[in-house]
Design a protein around this motif. Structure first.
Motif, PDB file in Angstrom:
ATOM      1  N   ILE A 213       0.837  -1.208   0.000  1.00 46.67           N
ATOM      2  CA  ILE A 213       0.000   0.000   0.000  1.00 46.67           C
ATOM      3  C   ILE A 213       0.867   1.251   0.000  1.00 46.67           C
ATOM      4  CG2 ILE A 213      -1.636   1.331   1.384  1.00 46.67           C
ATOM      5  CD1 ILE A 213      -2.866  -1.340   2.280  1.00 46.67           C
ATOM      6  N   ILE A 214       1.909   1.262   0.826  1.00 45.41           N
ATOM      7  CA  ILE A 214       2.798   2.419   0.889  1.00 45.41           C
ATOM      8  C   ILE A 214       3.486   2.633  -0.453  1.00 45.41           C
ATOM      9  CG2 ILE A 214       4.894   3.325   1.962  1.00 45.41           C
ATOM     10  CD1 ILE A 214       4.037   1.880   4.537  1.00 45.41           C
ATOM     11  N   THR A 215       3.938   1.540  -1.089  1.00 50.96           N
ATOM     12  CA  THR A 215       4.586   1.647  -2.394  1.00 50.96           C
ATOM     13  C   THR A 215       3.626   2.207  -3.441  1.00 50.96           C
ATOM     14  OG1 THR A 215       5.970  -0.267  -1.848  1.00 50.96           O
ATOM     15  CG2 THR A 215       5.813   0.357  -4.171  1.00 50.96           C
ATOM     16  N   ALA A 216       2.381   1.725  -3.422  1.00 53.54           N
ATOM     17  CA  ALA A 216       1.388   2.217  -4.377  1.00 53.54           C
ATOM     18  C   ALA A 216       1.123   3.704  -4.179  1.00 53.54           C
ATOM     19  CB  ALA A 216       0.098   1.419  -4.221  1.00 53.54           C
ATOM     20  N   VAL A 217       1.067   4.128  -2.928  1.00 53.77           N
ATOM     21  CA  VAL A 217       0.843   5.553  -2.644  1.00 53.77           C
ATOM     22  C   VAL A 217       1.995   6.392  -3.171  1.00 53.77           C
ATOM     23  CG1 VAL A 217       0.650   7.263  -0.793  1.00 53.77           C
ATOM     24  CG2 VAL A 217      -0.643   5.129  -0.660  1.00 53.77           C
ATOM     25  N   VAL A 218       3.231   5.920  -2.972  1.00 52.62           N
ATOM     26  CA  VAL A 218       4.393   6.655  -3.467  1.00 52.62           C
ATOM     27  C   VAL A 218       4.368   6.761  -4.989  1.00 52.62           C
ATOM     28  CG1 VAL A 218       6.902   6.591  -3.661  1.00 52.62           C
ATOM     29  CG2 VAL A 218       5.816   6.052  -1.481  1.00 52.62           C
ATOM     30  N   VAL A 222       4.181  10.163  -7.315  1.00 52.09           N
ATOM     31  CA  VAL A 222       5.156  10.467  -8.363  1.00 52.09           C
ATOM     32  C   VAL A 222       4.460  10.743  -9.691  1.00 52.09           C
ATOM     33  CG1 VAL A 222       7.028   9.491  -9.742  1.00 52.09           C
ATOM     34  CG2 VAL A 222       7.028   9.203  -7.262  1.00 52.09           C
ATOM     35  N   VAL A 223       3.488   9.894 -10.040  1.00 55.00           N
ATOM     36  CA  VAL A 223       2.803  10.035 -11.330  1.00 55.00           C
ATOM     37  C   VAL A 223       1.967  11.312 -11.374  1.00 55.00           C
ATOM     38  CG1 VAL A 223       1.034   9.008 -12.817  1.00 55.00           C
ATOM     39  CG2 VAL A 223       2.790   7.549 -11.785  1.00 55.00           C
ATOM     40  N   LEU A 224       1.266  11.610 -10.308  1.00 61.84           N
ATOM     41  CA  LEU A 224       0.324  12.735 -10.323  1.00 61.84           C
ATOM     42  C   LEU A 224       0.969  14.077 -10.025  1.00 61.84           C
ATOM     43  CD1 LEU A 224      -2.772  11.146  -8.535  1.00 61.84           C
ATOM     44  CD2 LEU A 224      -2.343  11.388 -10.974  1.00 61.84           C
TER      45      LEU A 224
END
Length: 284
Positions: A213-218, A222-224
């Motif tokens: 979950i933390i990786t997905a949030v990071v 980055v993308v947005l």
């Protein structure tokens, strides 16, 4: 027949003693003790008792004997203990019947009760305790924390003694464990216990999920945020970027095309010993 009736009445009274509900939610905060009613019956009274560090005898708090109130100021008991800390308990009473006494706990740490916080990890529970308390400052290693622990719903019989924070290993993942902590001085309890706190022991799978979950949030951040910001700078701030990359000195545009002066050429190619000649400009 009369004897049977008396036996039945005695049995009912004994049963009432066993089932008389004790008071609940007994908390102490800055010498103010509070609790909630044992039952909905209006004729239930309460008696508050205290016990000091150097004795095992419980004594009544004279201002709160068979009171119908649900609070009691126990400041007077502070003078009864050498260290100013006493343990407190409350029992319910009704028509000569007495409930089981229940000890008070403290939600907030103070000079008589430890301040506690928990962190659950896979297979273990860490209990954070402050070593900078009045007990430790005065009695050093003779003052300890006794950490009682166990599964939720069970009697907290197991314990660990520690000067500071302690980690309890070997706990079942997915189970909810509870703790309460009390000051110990020369291996004797001092003051009220901290109120029970509970945490669920997470599993290794849970920890992996948290990492994912933390990786997905990071990645989303980055993308947005970072990518649009970089694109904006490259598209709309190119002029400033080029200006920042220019060298500090400017070379003239006609530096390589500018002719040398004629006297410069003569002075560099002639010498004083050479004869001067007229230049023939035309010949027939």
């Amino acid at each position: 027949m009369l004897r049977i009736f008396l036996w039945i009445q005695a049995f009912v009274q004994v049963l009432s003693v066993v089932t008389l509900a004790p008071p609940q939610n007994i908390h102490v905060n800055k010498w103010q003790l509070t609790w909630t009613h044992a039952s909905e019956k209006e004729d239930v009274s309460y008696t508050v008792q205290y016990r000091s560090f150097d004795t095992s005898v419980w004594k009544d708090v004279q201002a709160c004997v068979q009171t119908f109130s649900t609070s009691c100021n126990v400041t007077s008991t502070k003078a009864e203990s050498e260290h100013g800390c006493v343990m407190l308990r409350v029992r319910a009473e009704r028509q000569g019947l007495t409930s089981k006494p229940v000890k008070a706990c403290s939600r907030h740490g103070d000079s008589c009760t430890p301040e506690v916080s928990l962190t659950a990890r896979p297979g273990s529970l860490t209990v954070f305790l402050s070593g900078n308390n009045s007990m430790a400052l005065e009695y050093a290693d003779h003052a300890k924390h006794r950490v009682y622990y166990g599964k939720e719903g069970e009697s907290l019989q197991k314990y660990e003694d520690a000067l500071y924070s302690v980690s309890i290993p070997g706990l079942e993942e997915g189970q909810r464990y509870c703790i309460r902590v009390q000051y110990m001085l020369y291996d004797k309890p001092v003051g009220p216990e901290s109120c029970t706190q509970c945490e669920v022991i997470p599993g290794s799978e849970y920890e992996r999920q948290q990492t994912a979950i933390i990786t997905a949030v990071v990645v989303v951040v980055v993308v947005l945020i970072l990518i649009p910001a970089i694109a904006y700078i490259l598209i709309f701030q190119r002029g400033r970027i080029k200006k920042c990359l220019q060298p500090p000195c400017k070379i003239p545009d006609n530096f390589l095309l500018e002719p040398f002066p004629e006297h410069h050429i003569l002075s560099s190619t002639s010498s004083p010993s050479e004869e001067r000649y007229d230049v023939i400009t035309a010949m027939e």
